[in-house]
Write an enzyme that holds these catalytic residues in place. Structure first.
Site, PDB file in Angstrom:
ATOM      1  NE  ARG A  96      43.079  40.440  33.207  1.00 61.76           N
ATOM      2  CZ  ARG A  96      43.203  41.755  33.117  1.00 61.76           C
ATOM      3  NH1 ARG A  96      42.323  42.537  33.643  1.00 61.76           N
ATOM      4  NH2 ARG A  96      44.204  42.294  32.473  1.00 61.76           N
ATOM      5  CG  ASP A  99      39.390  42.232  35.484  1.00 63.62           C
ATOM      6  OD1 ASP A  99      39.677  42.938  36.469  1.00 63.62           O
ATOM      7  OD2 ASP A  99      39.194  42.699  34.345  1.00 63.62           O
TER       8      ASP A  99
END
Length: 168
Positions: A96, A99
């Site tokens: 990712r 986050d």
């Protein structure tokens, strides 16, 4: 929004697109939230990924805020920052860009669809607890215990303070 200020703690993580830079950008974006003051920043930590191991290491940190926002409002702001930074939710525990997790906020625990406070994994995840211990070592997480003690129990396997002078 309420008329009084209360502390909130946010976990930050990234393992894509220059993760150290993304975490620092997240700190800056948190400082611009409405009715919120960004007060505390942890050190940056290099951590092994949770779940799939065939992904880059993470950079993790924690932020301490004072806010007049309600938990749901703060969560919506965090999700907005993630979206603005290019987060695409594709796979649980996958790579990712950013986050942002609401770990704890002063008040009663919350268990609603889409919002659980304290965060469900807070008591066992060293990549959350070590940064949180930098800024709030004596914080008591309801139902779990003191952050510093939880960090000791979680251990230091796969986590190290990031040398911010190095690029990787």
């Amino acid at each position: 929004m309420t008329s009084f200020w209360r502390p909130a703690y946010v976990a930050i993580g990234s393992n894509l697109n220059h993760p150290q830079t993304r975490v620092l950008e997240a700190f800056e974006r948190l400082a611009t939230l409405p009715a919120t003051r960004s007060l505390l920043r942890s050190r940056l930590y290099k951590t092994q990924p949770m779940g799939r191991q065939d992904q880059p290491y993470f950079v993790n940190a924690a932020a301490g805020l004072l806010t007049q926002l309600m938990a749901r409002e703060l969560l919506e702001c965090l999700l907005g920052i993630e979206q603005a930074m290019g987060r695409q939710r594709q796979e649980r525990w996958g790579p990712r860009v950013i986050d942002l997790d609401l770990i704890w906020m002063l008040g009663e625990p919350i268990d609603e669809p889409g919002l659980t406070v304290p965060h469900p994994g807070v008591s066992t995840r060293n990549f959350v607890l070590y940064p949180l211990a930098d800024i709030a070592p004596t914080l008591a997480i309801p139902g779990h215990g003191n952050v510093l003690e939880l960090a000791r129990r979680a251990g230091d396997d796969g986590i190290s303070v990031l040398d911010t002078r190095a690029s990787w």
